[in-house]
Structures are given as structure tokens and as C-alpha cells.
Motif scaffolding. Structure first.
Motif, short mmCIF file in Angstrom:
data_model
loop_
_atom_site.label_atom_id
_atom_site.label_comp_id
_atom_site.label_asym_id
_atom_site.label_seq_id
_atom_site.Cartn_x
_atom_site.Cartn_y
_atom_site.Cartn_z
N LYS A 90 38.84 48.01 51.41
CA LYS A 90 39.81 46.94 51.87
C LYS A 90 40.75 46.30 50.66
CE LYS A 90 40.40 42.45 53.97
NZ LYS A 90 39.59 41.35 54.78
N ILE A 91 41.92 46.29 50.90
CA ILE A 91 42.75 45.84 49.87
C ILE A 91 43.56 44.67 50.38
CG2 ILE A 91 43.00 47.75 48.65
CD1 ILE A 91 45.59 48.34 50.09
N SER A 194 42.26 45.16 58.87
CA SER A 194 42.12 45.27 57.45
C SER A 194 43.22 46.36 56.74
CB SER A 194 40.80 45.30 56.83
OG SER A 194 39.93 44.13 57.22
N TRP A 195 43.91 46.25 55.78
CA TRP A 195 44.79 47.22 55.35
C TRP A 195 43.57 48.09 54.30
CZ3 TRP A 195 48.70 49.78 56.37
CH2 TRP A 195 49.75 49.07 56.82
N ARG A 196 43.30 49.10 54.38
CA ARG A 196 42.31 49.67 53.47
C ARG A 196 43.10 51.21 52.77
NH1 ARG A 196 38.15 51.42 57.83
NH2 ARG A 196 39.96 51.51 59.00
N ILE A 197 42.51 51.49 51.76
CA ILE A 197 43.14 52.87 50.90
C ILE A 197 41.95 53.72 51.22
CG2 ILE A 197 42.18 51.77 48.81
CD1 ILE A 197 44.17 53.85 47.40
N ILE A 216 44.70 50.77 42.39
CA ILE A 216 45.19 50.10 43.54
C ILE A 216 43.88 48.89 43.70
CG2 ILE A 216 45.16 50.17 46.04
CD1 ILE A 216 47.54 51.09 44.65
N ILE A 217 42.66 49.32 43.63
CA ILE A 217 41.58 48.01 43.66
C ILE A 217 41.82 47.19 42.69
CG2 ILE A 217 39.19 47.81 43.78
CD1 ILE A 217 38.72 50.72 44.92
N PRO A 225 50.77 40.32 48.99
CA PRO A 225 51.76 39.66 49.57
C PRO A 225 52.48 41.05 50.04
CG PRO A 225 51.80 39.42 47.06
CD PRO A 225 50.24 39.85 47.51
N ILE A 226 52.38 42.10 49.43
CA ILE A 226 53.05 43.33 50.01
C ILE A 226 52.71 43.52 51.36
CG2 ILE A 226 53.67 45.66 49.38
CD1 ILE A 226 53.33 44.94 46.58
N PHE A 227 51.42 43.59 51.58
CA PHE A 227 50.78 44.12 52.81
C PHE A 227 50.68 42.93 53.85
CE2 PHE A 227 49.67 47.39 50.00
CZ PHE A 227 49.57 48.58 50.71
N THR A 228 50.52 41.70 53.51
CA THR A 228 50.22 40.67 54.45
C THR A 228 51.24 39.61 54.40
OG1 THR A 228 47.79 40.80 53.75
CG2 THR A 228 48.72 38.79 55.01
N GLY A 229 52.17 39.55 53.67
CA GLY A 229 53.29 38.68 53.55
C GLY A 229 52.82 37.31 53.03
#
Length: 229
Positions: A90-91, A194-197, A216-217, A225-229
Motif C-alpha cells: 500500500k502506498i 487502497s492505492w497499491r504498487i 516508490i515505498i 498527495p498525488i494519489f489521494t489529494g
């Protein structure tokens, strides 16, 4: 014994050569199209390429899931349900809320509750995305609502809501950053994921993919902020 030592040395040299070559090549990353611009503008890729100058990240944008087990891509950023065969970390959180354009709100008002959404024209995915959590949720909370626009991409949803034809769920990372949109409800807990790689386990530990995963981790705070805002 000397022959066994010689074979072991030869195998080690081959392994080192293979490892060096693995850190020289392309990493094919699949993700939704809106993420690419946000990732590139963050300069994180510049930092990755500075650390690994012989590796190149190549984006493969799609709102459908490319099949990593078939080699359609090497790494994926995903927020929905996925193949249990894949491994990852999860990221960030994937949050969705309900948005409208300022013009729409001025002309038609805004729903005060989720249940009031049934009285408004909706914007959502087309039926080929029938398994997407957004359509499942809309069918539960507004089963008789009229759809003004159905689209097959997140960017298409953003454009449709901005046009003022209706209201609809959008990722907060996109909706909150756009002056042409107003958040009117949410975030919606039922749409949170959840955003995940992710990668196939056969590739995850190869030096090329491990280098990208580890970076990335390490950069999760900057990615939030890129993925969630």
C-alpha cells in the motif's frame, strides 16, 4: 574440489553479469491516465532516474487492468480489487467524493444527502465497467436515477461533470484540484480503497523491478498527495 570451486566462481560471475544487465532497461508501469501527469509533475521520476540512470520508466495508461501475469506490463498502480496472485504494498488511500460544476449548482442546487442524489442526473462509468465499485454503489443509493452521461475513463467523467450536465463521483485527487468542480458530498466510505504498487511474484525480486519498488515505498509520503489529494 577445484573443479567445483571453478564452477561456483563461474556461476557467481554469471549472476553478477545478469544483475548488472537487469539494472539496465525499461520498467513498464500501468496506471490510470490522470496519474501520469501528476507523477511527472512531482519530479519523483527525475529523482528515480538520477539514482538509476540506466533504467527508464515507461507508462502504459489504461482504465482497464492490464494483465501482469501475461506480461502486458511489469508494475501496476491500482486501487481496486485485483488478482490475488500479484504482490505489492500500500502506498496511499484512494478516496472518492461527489462533485458538481459551479454552474450546475447555481441552476439546480445540490443534494443535501446521499439519498437526494436520486433527484439529480448522474455521471458515471458505462456498463462495461459494471463491476466497478462506483456503479455498484450508485445502483444501491440511487437505483432509479437518470444518467446524463456514461463514460469509459476517469478523465471523461471529470469533463462531463465540469460541463454541468450532472453530478457524479470522482477521485478527490482530481476533483479537489480542479477549480471547475465543487465537492458537494463525501468522501464516500463505500468507495474508499487502497492505492497499491503491484507486480507478479516472478518479477518482484528481480533487480530492475526491486529498484523501482524500493524507491516508490521510500517515497510514500511524497506520493500521498498525488494519489489521494
Amino acid at each position: 574440489m577445484a573443479q567445483r570451486v571453478a564452477r561456483a566462481v563461474a556461476e557467481l560471475e554469471q549472476y553478477l553479469d545478469d544483475t548488472a544487465r537487469e539494472l539496465d532497461g525499461v520498467i513498464r508501469v500501468t496506471c490510470p491516465e490522470p496519474l501520469v501527469l501528476r507523477i511527472v509533475q512531482s519530479k519523483l521520476l527525475d529523482a528515480f532516474h538520477a539514482r538509476h540512470p540506466k533504467l527508464l520508466v515507461e507508462f502504459m495508461t489504461s482504465d482497464r487492468y492490464l494483465d501482469l501475469s501475461r506480461g502486458e506490463a511489469d508494475v501496476a498502480f491500482r486501487s481496486g480489487d485485483t488478482d490475488d496472485e500479484l504482490v505489492g504494498r500500500k502506498i496511499a488511500d484512494s478516496l472518492w467524493a461527489i462533485y458538481a460544476s459551479p454552474d450546475y449548482v447555481e441552476r439546480h442546487g445540490r443534494p443535501a444527502t446521499i439519498q437526494d442524489m436520486a433527484q439529480h442526473p448522474l455521471v458515471g462509468f458505462e456498463t462495461t465497467f459494471s463491476s466497478h465499485r462506483m456503479l455498484t454503489w450508485l445502483a444501491e443509493v440511487a437505483p432509479n436515477a437518470r444518467f446524463a452521461v456514461r463514460n469509459n475513463s476517469v478523465l471523461g467523467l471529470v469533463s462531463a461533470v465540469k460541463s454541468g450536465v450532472g453530478i457524479g463521483p470522482l477521485p478527490t485527487a482530481l476533483g479537489d484540484a480542479d477549480d471547475g468542480l465543487i465537492r458537494i458530498l463525501g468522501p464516500i466510505p463505500e468507495l474508499t480503497r487502497s492505492w497499491r504498487i503491484l507486480a507478479h511474484p516472478d518479477l518482484r525480486r528481480t533487480p530492475r523491478i526491486a529498484a523501482f519498488f524500493d524507491f516508490i515505498i521510500e517515497q510514500r509520503a511524497a506520493l500521498k498527495p498525488i494519489f489521494t489529494g
